[in-house]
Design a protein around this motif. Structure first.
Motif, mmCIF file in Angstrom:
data_model
loop_
_atom_site.group_PDB
_atom_site.id
_atom_site.type_symbol
_atom_site.label_atom_id
_atom_site.label_comp_id
_atom_site.label_asym_id
_atom_site.label_seq_id
_atom_site.Cartn_x
_atom_site.Cartn_y
_atom_site.Cartn_z
ATOM 1 N N ARG A 133 0.946 -1.264 0.034
ATOM 2 C CA ARG A 133 -0.024 -0.200 -0.071
ATOM 3 C C ARG A 133 1.138 1.216 -0.085
ATOM 4 O O ARG A 133 0.247 2.333 -0.507
ATOM 5 C CB ARG A 133 -0.906 0.188 1.222
ATOM 6 C CG ARG A 133 -2.009 1.182 1.355
ATOM 7 C CD ARG A 133 -3.193 1.012 2.391
ATOM 8 N NE ARG A 133 -3.933 1.742 2.411
ATOM 9 C CZ ARG A 133 -3.919 3.242 3.110
ATOM 10 N NH1 ARG A 133 -3.193 3.304 3.719
ATOM 11 N NH2 ARG A 133 -4.846 4.163 2.811
ATOM 12 N N TRP A 134 2.111 1.265 0.702
ATOM 13 C CA TRP A 134 2.814 2.225 0.807
ATOM 14 C C TRP A 134 3.231 2.844 -0.909
ATOM 15 O O TRP A 134 3.566 3.799 -0.892
ATOM 16 C CB TRP A 134 4.086 2.207 1.793
ATOM 17 C CG TRP A 134 5.048 1.243 1.231
ATOM 18 C CD1 TRP A 134 5.179 -0.152 1.407
ATOM 19 C CD2 TRP A 134 6.193 1.546 0.463
ATOM 20 N NE1 TRP A 134 6.166 -1.017 0.884
ATOM 21 C CE2 TRP A 134 6.831 0.169 0.021
ATOM 22 C CE3 TRP A 134 6.749 2.566 -0.286
ATOM 23 C CZ2 TRP A 134 8.031 0.045 -0.570
ATOM 24 C CZ3 TRP A 134 7.835 2.476 -0.875
ATOM 25 C CH2 TRP A 134 8.445 1.362 -1.265
ATOM 26 N N GLN A 135 3.593 1.953 -1.469
ATOM 27 C CA GLN A 135 4.037 2.163 -2.999
ATOM 28 C C GLN A 135 3.229 2.999 -3.660
ATOM 29 O O GLN A 135 3.374 4.175 -4.071
ATOM 30 C CB GLN A 135 4.473 0.909 -3.662
ATOM 31 C CG GLN A 135 5.453 0.266 -3.200
ATOM 32 C CD GLN A 135 5.586 -1.143 -3.761
ATOM 33 O OE1 GLN A 135 4.530 -2.058 -3.981
ATOM 34 N NE2 GLN A 135 6.786 -1.240 -4.228
ATOM 35 N N LEU A 136 1.841 2.701 -3.489
ATOM 36 C CA LEU A 136 0.704 3.731 -3.989
ATOM 37 C C LEU A 136 0.633 5.127 -3.315
ATOM 38 O O LEU A 136 0.750 5.975 -3.959
ATOM 39 C CB LEU A 136 -0.683 3.083 -3.988
ATOM 40 C CG LEU A 136 -0.708 1.879 -4.762
ATOM 41 C CD1 LEU A 136 -2.062 1.100 -4.487
ATOM 42 C CD2 LEU A 136 -0.750 2.143 -6.434
ATOM 43 N N LEU A 137 0.687 4.801 -1.934
ATOM 44 C CA LEU A 137 0.937 6.238 -1.215
ATOM 45 C C LEU A 137 2.005 7.188 -1.615
ATOM 46 O O LEU A 137 1.837 8.381 -1.917
ATOM 47 C CB LEU A 137 0.736 5.956 0.136
ATOM 48 C CG LEU A 137 -0.455 5.378 0.741
ATOM 49 C CD1 LEU A 137 -0.250 4.984 2.260
ATOM 50 C CD2 LEU A 137 -1.853 6.292 0.445
ATOM 51 N N ALA A 138 3.149 6.534 -1.652
ATOM 52 C CA ALA A 138 4.203 7.017 -2.139
ATOM 53 C C ALA A 138 4.429 7.894 -3.657
ATOM 54 O O ALA A 138 4.617 8.995 -3.622
ATOM 55 C CB ALA A 138 5.643 6.228 -1.932
ATOM 56 N N ARG A 154 7.192 12.951 -11.960
ATOM 57 C CA ARG A 154 6.614 11.996 -12.773
ATOM 58 C C ARG A 154 7.503 10.790 -12.943
ATOM 59 O O ARG A 154 7.069 9.669 -12.998
ATOM 60 C CB ARG A 154 6.290 12.568 -14.383
ATOM 61 C CG ARG A 154 5.206 13.461 -14.468
ATOM 62 C CD ARG A 154 4.688 13.692 -16.001
ATOM 63 N NE ARG A 154 5.806 14.541 -16.448
ATOM 64 C CZ ARG A 154 5.940 15.993 -16.468
ATOM 65 N NH1 ARG A 154 4.942 16.591 -15.981
ATOM 66 N NH2 ARG A 154 6.907 16.442 -17.327
ATOM 67 N N ARG A 155 8.899 11.355 -13.042
ATOM 68 C CA ARG A 155 9.916 10.078 -13.010
ATOM 69 C C ARG A 155 9.866 9.353 -11.961
ATOM 70 O O ARG A 155 9.775 8.011 -11.812
ATOM 71 C CB ARG A 155 11.215 10.658 -13.385
ATOM 72 C CG ARG A 155 11.617 10.973 -14.550
ATOM 73 C CD ARG A 155 12.952 11.244 -14.859
ATOM 74 N NE ARG A 155 13.642 12.201 -14.152
ATOM 75 C CZ ARG A 155 13.815 13.435 -14.289
ATOM 76 N NH1 ARG A 155 13.342 13.737 -15.393
ATOM 77 N NH2 ARG A 155 14.342 14.220 -13.311
ATOM 78 N N ALA A 156 9.825 9.751 -10.674
ATOM 79 C CA ALA A 156 9.645 9.016 -9.277
ATOM 80 C C ALA A 156 8.449 8.209 -9.183
ATOM 81 O O ALA A 156 8.586 6.984 -9.058
ATOM 82 C CB ALA A 156 9.612 9.997 -8.047
ATOM 83 N N ALA A 157 7.301 8.917 -9.574
ATOM 84 C CA ALA A 157 6.023 7.981 -9.569
ATOM 85 C C ALA A 157 5.816 6.802 -10.610
ATOM 86 O O ALA A 157 5.517 5.966 -10.149
ATOM 87 C CB ALA A 157 4.778 9.176 -9.965
#
Length: 169
Positions: A133-138, A154-157
């Motif tokens: 879940r943290w990946q989506l939140l991050a 954008r690159r990080a997301a």
């Protein structure tokens, strides 16, 4: 299989093989480096300014950026105790300068890089394809971050989302 390279002023190049499809995420790199060096996560992310600790922390910042070139200085700083991007940039520059001056250090850091990648990829395989879940939140937080440029966000997301996508294929 691609390679990361560590180049020195003497023209020597140390290649580190890396499976881009299984590229470790920042958390896995940090945990692998902590296990390899025997330091705690608190040592690496904490406020200690003791020379040995900051030296390891600088190396870790360099490793994260080298293993994941899409990781912004701001993102790396967040993972390592909320440091600002100027601190991360300066730390990485110090490691680069030392690599240029010291061939032995370049050889050692190439070996450390190979070990960290292997350990982090092993952790990634052991974790399996479970979505965190943290990946989506991050990814959401990165997109909303006012300190990042739009391109950095954008690159990080995209990196987070590609990790999620890769976990489900």
């Amino acid at each position: 299989m691609n390679t990361l390279t560590i180049e020195t002023v003497e023209g020597l190049t140390y290649e580190v093989p890396v499976d881009c499809a299984g590229r470790p995420n920042i958390g896995q790199v940090i945990r692998a480096y902590a296990r390899l060096t025997g330091l705690t996560l608190d040592d690496l992310t904490g406020r200690s300014q003791a020379a040995p600790i900051t030296g390891f922390r600088h190396e870790l910042m360099w490793l994260v950026r080298r293993i994941d070139p899409t990781a912004s200085f701001t993102l790396i700083g967040r993972f390592l105790g909320g440091r600002d991007m100027a601190t991360v940039h300066e730390a990485i520059a110090k490691v680069e300068q030392r690599l240029q001056r010291e061939r032995l250090y370049a050889e050692q850091l190439a070996a450390v890089t190979r070990q960290v990648i292997a350990m982090a990829q092993e952790e990634a395989r052991a974790q399996g394809p479970a979505t965190q879940r943290w990946q989506l939140l991050a990814a959401t937080q990165v997109l909303r971050d006012g300190e990042l440029t739009d391109a950095e966000a954008r690159r990080a997301a995209l990196t987070f989302l590609q990790q999620l996508e890769g976990a489900h294929t």
